[in-house]
Design an enzyme around this catalytic site. Structure first.
Site, PDB file in Angstrom:
ATOM      1  CE1 TYR A 256       2.354  -8.716  -6.663  1.00 35.99           C
ATOM      2  CE2 TYR A 256       2.860  -6.349  -7.313  1.00 35.99           C
ATOM      3  CZ  TYR A 256       3.121  -7.845  -7.117  1.00 35.99           C
ATOM      4  OH  TYR A 256       4.230  -8.145  -7.991  1.00 35.99           O
TER       5      TYR A 256
ATOM      6  CE1 TYR B 298       2.734 -14.569  -9.999  1.00 34.14           C
ATOM      7  CE2 TYR B 298       3.227 -12.516 -11.045  1.00 34.14           C
ATOM      8  CZ  TYR B 298       3.126 -13.485 -10.019  1.00 34.14           C
ATOM      9  OH  TYR B 298       3.807 -12.926  -8.483  1.00 34.14           O
TER      10      TYR B 298
ATOM     11  CE  LYS C  29       4.004  -1.449 -10.878  1.00 36.80           C
ATOM     12  NZ  LYS C  29       3.629  -2.256  -9.662  1.00 36.80           N
TER      13      LYS C  29
ATOM     14  CG  ASP D 274       4.127  -0.627  -2.216  1.00 37.44           C
ATOM     15  OD1 ASP D 274       4.447   0.218  -3.159  1.00 37.44           O
ATOM     16  OD2 ASP D 274       4.161  -1.768  -2.145  1.00 37.44           O
TER      17      ASP D 274
HETATM   18  C1  LIG Z   1       4.396  -3.196  -8.668  1.00 41.71           C
HETATM   19  C2  LIG Z   1       4.308  -3.202  -7.589  1.00 41.71           C
HETATM   20  C3  LIG Z   1       5.570  -3.576  -6.692  1.00 41.71           C
HETATM   21  C4  LIG Z   1       6.566  -4.401  -7.036  1.00 41.71           C
HETATM   22  O1  LIG Z   1       7.251  -3.663  -8.147  1.00 41.71           O
HETATM   23  P1  LIG Z   1       8.429  -4.428  -9.233  1.00 41.71           P
HETATM   24  O2  LIG Z   1       8.944  -3.133  -9.744  1.00 41.71           O
HETATM   25  O3  LIG Z   1       7.447  -5.249  -9.924  1.00 41.71           O
HETATM   26  O4  LIG Z   1       9.523  -5.296  -8.469  1.00 41.71           O
HETATM   27  C5  LIG Z   1       5.304  -3.409  -5.263  1.00 41.71           C
HETATM   28  N1  LIG Z   1       4.318  -2.824  -4.729  1.00 41.71           N
HETATM   29  C6  LIG Z   1       3.295  -2.276  -5.615  1.00 41.71           C
HETATM   30  C7  LIG Z   1       2.050  -1.428  -5.041  1.00 41.71           C
HETATM   31  C8  LIG Z   1       3.163  -2.405  -6.710  1.00 41.71           C
HETATM   32  O5  LIG Z   1       2.196  -2.101  -7.845  1.00 41.71           O
END
Ligand SMILES: *Cc1c(COP(=O)(O)O)cnc(C)c1O
Length: 435
Positions: A143, A15, A273, A244
């Site tokens: 997000y 960004y 992550k 997620d």
């Molecule tokens: C970071 C994140 C994503 C995206 O993951 P990337 O590896 O950056 O593509 C999706 N959902 C959540 C909750 C995140 O924190």
């Protein structure tokens, strides 16, 4: 030309604009919880490189796992081939994740995991004769990544829906999950959720949310009862639930997976992550036998996704070692200690007039200001105090590696509180007192 100037000639950062004058620091190595800059300075890491480096950096056990696998093969295609790292990692994920999740789809990043999860939900609904269900329900403040379909379920404002109007699919949004974690959930809090299911439940393929902790969309913690209500309503209306856990997975919220706070099992769980302890990009989508069977029995009989680097052996081997290390390290005790250290260390910020709220859950500590931070002038204040903290918007927050000692954590929180104490609000932004 020095490294920073060379960087500014060519490279985008997250960004940002190429050549942006905002400060950027060359890091030459990282060890334990410290980042080493090229001028010899060392910074205590408060970010875990965005939720990932839960064991810190340059960890001997993860290095060893990487070396061992490198000697065998770093990559091989996953079409028609399999290998021990993928199988062992899948077995471990199934064993540790909430009951009922039995099938694993490996991908290379979090955003792609979300894409795959959304496609999985759509294919399942089609296979069930429910092809009219093509919408996703998402709470504001979420997000889920930066690819287009992931963006379509991100918060409409921070996810820039206006800018990409006409390109992003139009999904269904409801207000942020309420109440806050630790507060009592009433019928009032769930009224909108009930209503949207009653009105549009038959068009929804799935509801997607970040369980308990909304991360990059606002760093908010909400009540487990909301999640339980979402599970119940999804069941009542034939809607799938996608959790997620890309940010929350592997202990960050105080539970191994944040859905455990609500004692529910989603239909689809996404992890990423911290999966490899921050070593390599890898993510996974877990789902139920039932969904896998439905996809197999529908048209075209296969799940329509298959990234080139799927199941990368090097990443899988490190991920397996990272999860084993997490369990061996008594992560629950580590996270509890960090939670207490954050609560104690950040408490002084509560009294500042430009602080709206201080909140802590697990190994996540958030100081929310009343106004957004001016990054260019505030970022150096952290570096001068020997810590790496990267605020965004109104949020100054910490998510340290789980292995951080209480001494380092106290230094980190003291530095953060000192930076915040030395801010003032000028023209609607938080800037240094000296500005
Ligand atoms: C970071 C994140 C994503 C995206 O993951 P990337 O590896 O950056 O593509 C999706 N959902 C959540 C909750 C995140 O924190």
């Amino acid at each position: 030309m020095n490294l920073v100037d060379r960087d500014r000639q060519h490279i985008w950062h997250p960004y940002s604009a190429v050549g942006s004058p905002s400060p950027i620091y060359p890091v030459v190595a990282a060890e334990g919880v410290r980042l080493k800059l090229d001028d010899g300075r060392e910074l205590i890491d408060g970010m875990s490189s965005w939720w990932c480096a839960v064991h810190g950096y340059n960890h001997p056990v993860l290095n060893e796992a990487a070396m061992q696998q490198l000697d065998k093969m770093s990559h091989v295609m996953f079409g028609g081939l399999t290998h021990p790292p993928a199988v062992e990692l899948a077995e471990t994920l199934v064993e540790l994740s909430p009951w009922g999740l039995q099938k694993v789809f490996f991908v290379d990043s979090g955003s792609v995991a979300i894409e795959a999860a959304m496609k999985m939900a759509l294919q399942t609904q089609i296979a069930r004769g429910q092809s009219q269900r093509h919408l996703f329900l998402s709470p504001r403040g979420g997000y889920h990544g930066d690819t287009l379909d992931a963006m379509s379920v991100c918060d409409p404002i921070t996810g820039m829906h206006a800018l990409f109007e006409g390109v992003l699919p139009k999904q269904v949004f409801i207000e942020r999950p309420e109440p806050a974690f630790g507060e009592h959930c009433t019928e009032q809090h769930l009224a909108q959720l009930e209503q949207v299911f009653a009105e549009q439940g038959d068009q929804l393929a799935a509801m997607i949310l970040e369980p308990i902790v909304q991360g990059a969309g606002g760093m908010r913690f909400y009540a487990p009862e909301y999640l339980q209500a979402a599970r119940r309503l999804c069941d009542e209306h034939g809607v799938l639930l996608i959790a997620d856990e890309i940010a929350t997975g592997f202990g960050r919220s105080g539970k191994l997976f944040a859905v455990e706070h609500a004692d529910i099992t989603p239909d689809i769980l996404c992890v990423g992550k911290a999966l490899t302890g921050g070593y390599l990009s890898l993510a996974a989508v877990l789902t139920t036998d039932e969904m896998a069977n439905d996809i197999a029995s529908g048209e075209p009989g296969v799940f329509m996704h298959g990234p080139t680097f799927m199941g990368n052996p090097l990443a899988c081997a490190i991920a397996k070692a990272s999860i084993d290390l997490l369990c061996a390290n008594d992560w629950q005790q580590q996270v509890l200690q960090i939670e207490q250290g954050l609560q104690q260390g950040l408490a002084p910020a509560k009294t500042f007039t430009h602080v709206a709220e201080v909140r802590v859950l697990g190994a996540i500590g958030v100081v929310e200001l009343t106004h957004p931070v001016d990054m260019s002038s505030v970022q150096p204040m952290f570096v001068e105090r020997g810590v790496w903290v990267r605020p965004f918007g109104k949020l100054v927050y910490l998510m340290p590696p789980f292995v951080m000692s209480s001494g380092d954590l106290a230094q980190l929180t003291d530095a953060l509180v000192d930076v915040v104490a030395n801010l003032q609000i000028k023209d609607g932004v938080a800037v240094p007192l000296s500005a």
